[in-house]
Design a protein around this motif. Structure first.
Motif, PDB file in Angstrom:
ATOM      1  N   ARG A 606       0.864  -1.182   0.000  1.00  0.00           N
ATOM      2  CA  ARG A 606       0.000   0.000   0.000  1.00  0.00           C
ATOM      3  C   ARG A 606       0.899   1.230   0.000  1.00  0.00           C
ATOM      4  NH1 ARG A 606      -5.453   0.075  -0.660  1.00  0.00           N
ATOM      5  NH2 ARG A 606      -5.918   1.367   1.167  1.00  0.00           N
ATOM      6  N   ILE A 607       0.537   2.189  -0.827  1.00  0.00           N
ATOM      7  CA  ILE A 607       1.325   3.427  -0.887  1.00  0.00           C
ATOM      8  C   ILE A 607       0.385   4.627  -0.885  1.00  0.00           C
ATOM      9  CG2 ILE A 607       3.298   2.437  -2.110  1.00  0.00           C
ATOM     10  CD1 ILE A 607       2.107   3.602  -4.688  1.00  0.00           C
ATOM     11  N   ASP A 608       0.950   5.789  -0.496  1.00  0.00           N
ATOM     12  CA  ASP A 608       0.215   7.047  -0.543  1.00  0.00           C
ATOM     13  C   ASP A 608       0.348   7.635  -1.937  1.00  0.00           C
ATOM     14  OD1 ASP A 608      -0.379   6.806   2.148  1.00  0.00           O
ATOM     15  OD2 ASP A 608       1.415   7.928   2.772  1.00  0.00           O
ATOM     16  N   VAL A 609      -0.787   8.042  -2.510  1.00  0.00           N
ATOM     17  CA  VAL A 609      -0.765   8.667  -3.833  1.00  0.00           C
ATOM     18  C   VAL A 609      -1.589   9.934  -3.794  1.00  0.00           C
ATOM     19  CG1 VAL A 609      -0.423   6.512  -5.111  1.00  0.00           C
ATOM     20  CG2 VAL A 609      -2.744   7.303  -4.622  1.00  0.00           C
ATOM     21  N   CYS A 610      -1.364  10.754  -4.777  1.00  0.00           N
ATOM     22  CA  CYS A 610      -2.150  11.965  -4.967  1.00  0.00           C
ATOM     23  C   CYS A 610      -3.446  11.559  -5.679  1.00  0.00           C
ATOM     24  CB  CYS A 610      -1.361  12.971  -5.802  1.00  0.00           C
ATOM     25  SG  CYS A 610      -2.243  14.513  -6.145  1.00  0.00           S
ATOM     26  N   ARG A 611      -4.566  11.742  -5.015  1.00  0.00           N
ATOM     27  CA  ARG A 611      -5.823  11.255  -5.583  1.00  0.00           C
ATOM     28  C   ARG A 611      -6.110  11.851  -6.971  1.00  0.00           C
ATOM     29  NH1 ARG A 611     -10.617   9.012  -3.632  1.00  0.00           N
ATOM     30  NH2 ARG A 611      -9.978   9.230  -1.457  1.00  0.00           N
ATOM     31  N   PRO A 612      -5.979  13.185  -7.189  1.00  0.00           N
ATOM     32  CA  PRO A 612      -6.333  13.712  -8.514  1.00  0.00           C
ATOM     33  C   PRO A 612      -5.425  13.233  -9.644  1.00  0.00           C
ATOM     34  CG  PRO A 612      -6.305  15.462  -6.857  1.00  0.00           C
ATOM     35  CD  PRO A 612      -5.653  14.271  -6.245  1.00  0.00           C
ATOM     36  N   SER A 613      -4.147  12.930  -9.330  1.00  0.00           N
ATOM     37  CA  SER A 613      -3.212  12.573 -10.399  1.00  0.00           C
ATOM     38  C   SER A 613      -2.886  11.097 -10.456  1.00  0.00           C
ATOM     39  CB  SER A 613      -1.907  13.365 -10.250  1.00  0.00           C
ATOM     40  OG  SER A 613      -1.187  12.907  -9.116  1.00  0.00           O
ATOM     41  N   GLY A 614      -3.060  10.390  -9.335  1.00  0.00           N
ATOM     42  CA  GLY A 614      -2.739   8.968  -9.291  1.00  0.00           C
ATOM     43  C   GLY A 614      -1.268   8.666  -9.132  1.00  0.00           C
ATOM     44  N   ASP A 615      -0.440   9.682  -9.003  1.00  0.00           N
ATOM     45  CA  ASP A 615       1.000   9.483  -8.831  1.00  0.00           C
ATOM     46  C   ASP A 615       1.360   9.546  -7.349  1.00  0.00           C
ATOM     47  OD1 ASP A 615       1.476   9.303 -11.596  1.00  0.00           O
ATOM     48  OD2 ASP A 615       1.428  11.488 -11.774  1.00  0.00           O
ATOM     49  N   LEU A 616       2.630   9.297  -7.045  1.00  0.00           N
ATOM     50  CA  LEU A 616       3.080   9.357  -5.656  1.00  0.00           C
ATOM     51  C   LEU A 616       2.751  10.713  -5.030  1.00  0.00           C
ATOM     52  CD1 LEU A 616       6.559   7.603  -5.772  1.00  0.00           C
ATOM     53  CD2 LEU A 616       4.531   6.820  -4.543  1.00  0.00           C
ATOM     54  N   TYR A 617       2.349  10.656  -3.795  1.00  0.00           N
ATOM     55  CA  TYR A 617       1.936  11.884  -3.114  1.00  0.00           C
ATOM     56  C   TYR A 617       3.136  12.800  -2.897  1.00  0.00           C
ATOM     57  CZ  TYR A 617       0.146  15.017   0.461  1.00  0.00           C
ATOM     58  OH  TYR A 617      -0.214  16.128   1.164  1.00  0.00           O
ATOM     59  N   THR A 618       2.907  14.071  -3.140  1.00  0.00           N
ATOM     60  CA  THR A 618       3.889  15.114  -2.833  1.00  0.00           C
ATOM     61  C   THR A 618       3.172  16.209  -2.043  1.00  0.00           C
ATOM     62  OG1 THR A 618       3.435  16.396  -4.837  1.00  0.00           O
ATOM     63  CG2 THR A 618       5.096  14.646  -4.999  1.00  0.00           C
ATOM     64  N   PRO A 619       3.904  17.036  -1.340  1.00  0.00           N
ATOM     65  CA  PRO A 619       3.254  18.094  -0.552  1.00  0.00           C
ATOM     66  C   PRO A 619       2.405  19.049  -1.395  1.00  0.00           C
ATOM     67  CG  PRO A 619       5.513  17.801   0.171  1.00  0.00           C
ATOM     68  CD  PRO A 619       5.354  16.965  -1.066  1.00  0.00           C
ATOM     69  N   ALA A 620       2.670  19.128  -2.689  1.00  0.00           N
ATOM     70  CA  ALA A 620       1.875  20.028  -3.538  1.00  0.00           C
ATOM     71  C   ALA A 620       0.480  19.486  -3.816  1.00  0.00           C
ATOM     72  CB  ALA A 620       2.612  20.274  -4.859  1.00  0.00           C
ATOM     73  N   CYS A 621       0.285  18.200  -3.607  1.00  0.00           N
ATOM     74  CA  CYS A 621      -0.995  17.575  -3.933  1.00  0.00           C
ATOM     75  C   CYS A 621      -2.074  18.013  -2.946  1.00  0.00           C
ATOM     76  CB  CYS A 621      -0.850  16.066  -3.922  1.00  0.00           C
ATOM     77  SG  CYS A 621      -2.414  15.186  -4.213  1.00  0.00           S
ATOM     78  N   PRO A 622      -3.250  18.385  -3.410  1.00  0.00           N
ATOM     79  CA  PRO A 622      -4.302  18.852  -2.494  1.00  0.00           C
ATOM     80  C   PRO A 622      -5.016  17.725  -1.753  1.00  0.00           C
ATOM     81  CG  PRO A 622      -5.108  18.884  -4.735  1.00  0.00           C
ATOM     82  CD  PRO A 622      -3.654  18.527  -4.824  1.00  0.00           C
ATOM     83  N   GLU A 623      -4.887  16.475  -2.208  1.00  0.00           N
ATOM     84  CA  GLU A 623      -5.634  15.386  -1.562  1.00  0.00           C
ATOM     85  C   GLU A 623      -4.858  14.084  -1.686  1.00  0.00           C
ATOM     86  OE1 GLU A 623     -10.096  13.323  -1.681  1.00  0.00           O
ATOM     87  OE2 GLU A 623      -9.501  14.805  -3.193  1.00  0.00           O
ATOM     88  N   MET A 624      -4.710  13.402  -0.554  1.00  0.00           N
ATOM     89  CA  MET A 624      -3.972  12.146  -0.552  1.00  0.00           C
ATOM     90  C   MET A 624      -4.930  10.980  -0.363  1.00  0.00           C
ATOM     91  SD  MET A 624      -0.959  10.868   2.075  1.00  0.00           S
ATOM     92  CE  MET A 624      -2.130  10.525   3.396  1.00  0.00           C
ATOM     93  N   THR A 625      -4.592   9.846  -0.966  1.00  0.00           N
ATOM     94  CA  THR A 625      -5.315   8.598  -0.743  1.00  0.00           C
ATOM     95  C   THR A 625      -4.297   7.465  -0.782  1.00  0.00           C
ATOM     96  OG1 THR A 625      -7.207   7.244  -1.443  1.00  0.00           O
ATOM     97  CG2 THR A 625      -5.806   8.127  -3.181  1.00  0.00           C
ATOM     98  N   GLN A 626      -4.767   6.254  -0.564  1.00  0.00           N
ATOM     99  CA  GLN A 626      -3.889   5.090  -0.632  1.00  0.00           C
ATOM    100  C   GLN A 626      -4.349   4.148  -1.724  1.00  0.00           C
ATOM    101  OE1 GLN A 626      -3.456   3.166   3.252  1.00  0.00           O
ATOM    102  NE2 GLN A 626      -1.462   4.158   3.455  1.00  0.00           N
ATOM    103  N   THR A 627      -3.415   3.389  -2.249  1.00  0.00           N
ATOM    104  CA  THR A 627      -3.752   2.383  -3.248  1.00  0.00           C
ATOM    105  C   THR A 627      -2.786   1.215  -3.108  1.00  0.00           C
ATOM    106  OG1 THR A 627      -4.196   1.993  -5.597  1.00  0.00           O
ATOM    107  CG2 THR A 627      -2.230   3.262  -5.082  1.00  0.00           C
ATOM    108  N   TRP A 628      -3.240   0.059  -3.610  1.00  0.00           N
ATOM    109  CA  TRP A 628      -2.342  -1.087  -3.740  1.00  0.00           C
ATOM    110  C   TRP A 628      -1.507  -0.910  -5.000  1.00  0.00           C
ATOM    111  CZ3 TRP A 628      -2.071  -4.543   0.117  1.00  0.00           C
ATOM    112  CH2 TRP A 628      -3.166  -4.715   0.956  1.00  0.00           C
ATOM    113  N   PHE A 629      -0.310  -1.453  -4.973  1.00  0.00           N
ATOM    114  CA  PHE A 629       0.471  -1.512  -6.201  1.00  0.00           C
ATOM    115  C   PHE A 629       1.381  -2.732  -6.141  1.00  0.00           C
ATOM    116  CE2 PHE A 629       3.998  -0.089  -3.821  1.00  0.00           C
ATOM    117  CZ  PHE A 629       5.138  -0.048  -4.614  1.00  0.00           C
TER     118      PHE A 629
END
Length: 797
Positions: A606-629
């Motif tokens: 499980r990793i943290d990703v940026c929900r709107p972009s689907g890429d790895l979460y960065t502080p610039a991202c407005p919303e975080m979620t988790q996904t399997w990979f």
């Protein structure tokens, strides 16, 4: 003296006849014993309940039953009643023949027979008419022939398989099943005594008629008296024998699960006959039939008249319920057609397996953002069901919402990567899954993921069973030994897990569409399910997997007539969930294991990703979620959509250095230009980042952001010139670019073609007049980022 030569002559003739008779007896050919007859087949469900008893080819009920299955009481009663000296004579009981001749023709007390069991088998085997002396002599000769070549047990077995037990019932196996609803080995002693007296006069003692049963009972009482005399009555007493027996008639024989039974009869070996215990669960079948018929009736005013359903135990791969139509006997709906085996368009029910292959190919993970935008794939321009486009959408939501463009784009991507590595295309997976009657791959193109081909419900449910079986494809079975293809790994266990998890987020159609993590059914079991609607509303599908079961349902008409109400989610979805609630009450239902426990044994994280972009979460991202990979497989990178941008407050332009002093850090969304165009159409304002300061080095400016993505021309198309007067082919040049791109520059084989603006800003597309040839088409943006593709232009005059 005169009688000497005559006596000698008589002796010679007698010896000659004796030698001749012995010689004939020794050299009598071995006949077949019952193999010349066809036999019935008794099909049972998994609990031993009779589904159907078929007729033999000569329209008789005749079940092949080995002697080992006939209980000792049945054998003893039959021998006692028909042929007490059975094991001591050679096929003909001479003493019985003399006694019968004396009483029938000399004293004329009463007409009695003297046929041994062997003689009766001879009569039945060769259909001999024994009403004449010649017929009787032939019967005796044949009896000697049988005794010459077969043991008494073999002949007795033939008798039990050929003797008449009333009407068109032949053999004790069929008689036991018809009259007493049980296999012959389960006969009680009173039942055995009942059947033993029928063959002597099957017409008069037919137990299915009141008069026949009365005569049968009288004969049975005489047999029981003899039974007691020979001290065989240690199991029962007179009271037990005198108790009434319930006898079933032929008209009361069951005709259950007719589509399944027909399937079994088709699949069984041509040489198979007798008793077949199948995988069907009749009580569960009946409950599902009731739900299906009630559902169709309830929605009759909407044009619902037919439906099919198939239930598969994914652990054993056994079919436990098969509902081929809403009513087998309804000619108006062509009810005898088995909808579970009919080729139909699957609509979107095949989409999950495109996503599964894309997960394995490293093209997506569940949170990957796909583009749901108007797009042309060669000559194919897919549209979404109900119209409209959603723009950026996660892979999971695109699958649940059944968006067409993302699915087609993934199928195209699989075709692209399959040529470079061992990744299989979607078509190749269907081939390996044994989907029959597939046309050539070119016939379907990219429409295959949208239901462009045809599958049967049985083929479809075998694909969904892979979700429970770690991506292993296995053929379903019906509980009888038949040849099946070997299992084959079509998806990785990780892809099967992720696909299941994605589909479990599809909302339950029987409940409100409130936002929940899972659509929890009975016993809080998550259900992974998908719907499908074929072109022109001909077929509505829903397929679900819960616990150790997979269920598929279909709504439609066998004649292909469409109905706007035949929409998978609204027409088939509710029926699926009603049936699954019943399935979860089955004694063989096994709840699913907790997903975290499963994931521990797989290559998943499980990793943290940026929900709107689907890429790895960065502080610039407005919303975080988790996904399997899948580590080492899934595509993963830092988000490039939301970026911190250094703004020079004096000029309002982007600074040359993100870390320069006296700058302001602001977050901008760098959506590709084709996404931006969709937002503009929807009236959504996306603030564009300011331009770089003109003094900035272009090499620095090009470090961040995305290179242009060529949308037209399509590399999958070979552009043709058909007109002999035509010198060039007009080709539209379009590309999606990063949000900070202002200009695009196009080159064909390093020759400048022209400039254009990205899709979002394009007022008039750039058109290139291409001559025949092979081209490397190159596009660069004004910040130096570039990409290329190869195309072919060919003249066919």
């Amino acid at each position: 003296m005169s009688r000497g030569p005559f006596s000698k002559y008589i002796a010679i003739v007698a010896i000659t006849l004796l030698i001749g008779s012995v010689t004939i007896y020794i050299w009598l050919p071995k006949p077949s014993l019952g193999n010349q007859y066809s036999y019935s087949t008794a099909i049972f469900d998994r609990h031993g309940e009779l589904l159907r008893l078929t007729l033999a080819k000569d329209q008789r009920y005749r079940l092949a039953t080995p002697i080992e299955q006939i209980p000792q009481a049945m054998r003893q009663a039959t021998i006692l009643y028909e042929d007490q000296n059975y094991y001591s004579h050679l096929g003909i009981d001479i003493a019985a023949l003399l006694r019968a001749f004396w009483q029938t023709y000399i004293t004329q007390e009463r007409r009695i027979g003297a046929s041994t069991i062997v003689m009766q088998v001879a009569r039945l085997r060769w259909r001999i008419s024994t009403g004449s002396i010649s017929g009787k002599l032939e019967q005796m000769a044949r009896a000697l022939q049988l005794s010459r070549h077969y043991s008494k047990d073999e002949i007795l077995e033939a008798y039990f398989n050929l003797a008449s037990y009333g009407g068109n019932i032949e053999g004790v196996g069929a008689a036991s099943l018809i009259y007493f609803n049980k296999p012959v080995h389960q006969l009680s002693t009173p039942e055995a005594l009942t059947l033993a007296v029928i063959p002597q006069n099957p017409n008069k003692r037919n137990p299915a008629t009141a008069q026949g049963f009365a005569a049968l009972r009288t004969a049975r009482e005489r047999l029981f008296t003899r039974w007691q005399h020979y001290n065989l009555a240690n199991e029962i007493d007179t009271t037990t024998v005198s108790m009434p027996l319930k006898v079933r008639s032929i008209s009361e024989l069951p005709f259950n699960a007719p589509h399944f039974v027909e399937h079994v009869l088709t699949e069984q070996s041509p040489m198979t006959h007798g008793y077949l215990q199948t995988s069907l669960d009749m009580p569960l079948q009946l409950r599902l039939e009731q739900i299906l018929r009630s559902y169709v009736l309830k929605r009759h005013n909407e044009g619902f008249s037919n439906a099919s359903a198939l239930l598969l135990n994914t652990d054993s791969m056994e079919i436990e319920a098969m509902l081929g139509s809403a009513s087998f006997f309804d000619a108006a709906i062509e009810g005898q057609v088995n909808g579970t085996l009919a080729k139909r368009s699957p609509g979107s029910t095949l989409k999950p397996f495109v996503y599964g292959l894309a997960l394995d190919a490293g093209i997506i993970h569940p949170a990957t953002i796909l583009k749901d935008l108007p797009r042309r794939f060669g000559g194919f321009t897919p549209e979404n069901f109900g119209g409209g486009f959603k723009g950026p959408i996660s892979a999971q939501q695109a699958l649940i919402a059944s968006r067409n463009v993302p699915a087609v784009a993934l199928q195209a991507a699989l075709n692209d990567v399959s040529s470079d590595r061992s990744t299989q295309t979607f078509y190749q997976m269907l081939e390996r899954a044994g989907i029959e009657q597939l046309q050539a791959e070119e016939h379907y193109g990219l429409a295959l993921a949208l239901g462009g081909g045809e599958v049967t419900m049985l083929e479809l449910i075998q694909l969904y069973a892979m979700l429970n079986n770690n991506g292993m494809h296995q053929a379903a079975n019906i509980g009888i030994p038949i040849e099946r293809p070997d299992p084959e790994q079509l998806l990785s266990p990780e892809a099967a897990f992720l696909l299941t998890d994605m589909l479990q987020n599809n909302p339950n159609p029987l409940r409100s569409f409130a936002q929940t993590d899972h659509n929890l059914g009975l016993n809080a079991q998550p259900i992974a399910w998908k719907t499908g609607t074929s072109w022109a509303y001909r077929d509505a599908w829903a397929v679900g997997v819960v616990g150790n079961y997979a269920l598929a349902v279909w709504i439609g008409n066998f004649n292909g007539q469409g109905n706007p109400a035949f929409v998978g989610a609204q027409a088939a979805g509710p029926l699926l969930f009603q049936m699954l609630e019943i399935v979860q009450q089955s004694s063989r239902f096994i709840p699913a294991i907790d997903k975290l426990a499963i994931a521990k044994n797989l290559n998943l994280k499980r990793i943290d990703v940026c929900r709107p972009s689907g890429d790895l979460y960065t502080p610039a991202c407005p919303e975080m979620t988790q996904t399997w990979f899948i580590p080492g497989v899934s595509p993963i990178r830092a988000s490039q959509v939301y970026r911190f941008v250094a703004i020079d407050p004096a000029t309002g332009l982007r600074a040359c250095n993100n870390y320069a002093a006296d700058t302001i850090q602001q977050v901008y969304a760098f959506w590709p230009s084709d996404m931006t165009a969709l937002f503009q159409q929807a009236g959504i304002f996306i603030q564009q980042p300011p331009a770089f300061n003109p003094e900035c080095d272009i090499n620095y400016a090009s470090i961040e952001g995305h290179a242009p993505i060529i949308q037209s021309p399509d590399k999958h198309i070979e552009y043709l010139m058909r007109d002999s007067q035509q010198a060039t082919v007009p080709i539209v040049l379009q590309a999606s670019a990063d949000a900070d791109t202002q200009k695009l520059y196009w080159f064909a084989n390093q020759q400048f073609v022209g400039e254009s603006t990205p899709i979002a800003n394009a007022q008039q597309p750039l058109v290139w007049d291409a001559k025949p040839g092979v081209y490397e088409l190159h596009v660069s943006d004004d910040l130096g980022r570039s990409s290329s593709t190869n195309i072919t232009v060919r003249s066919i005059h």
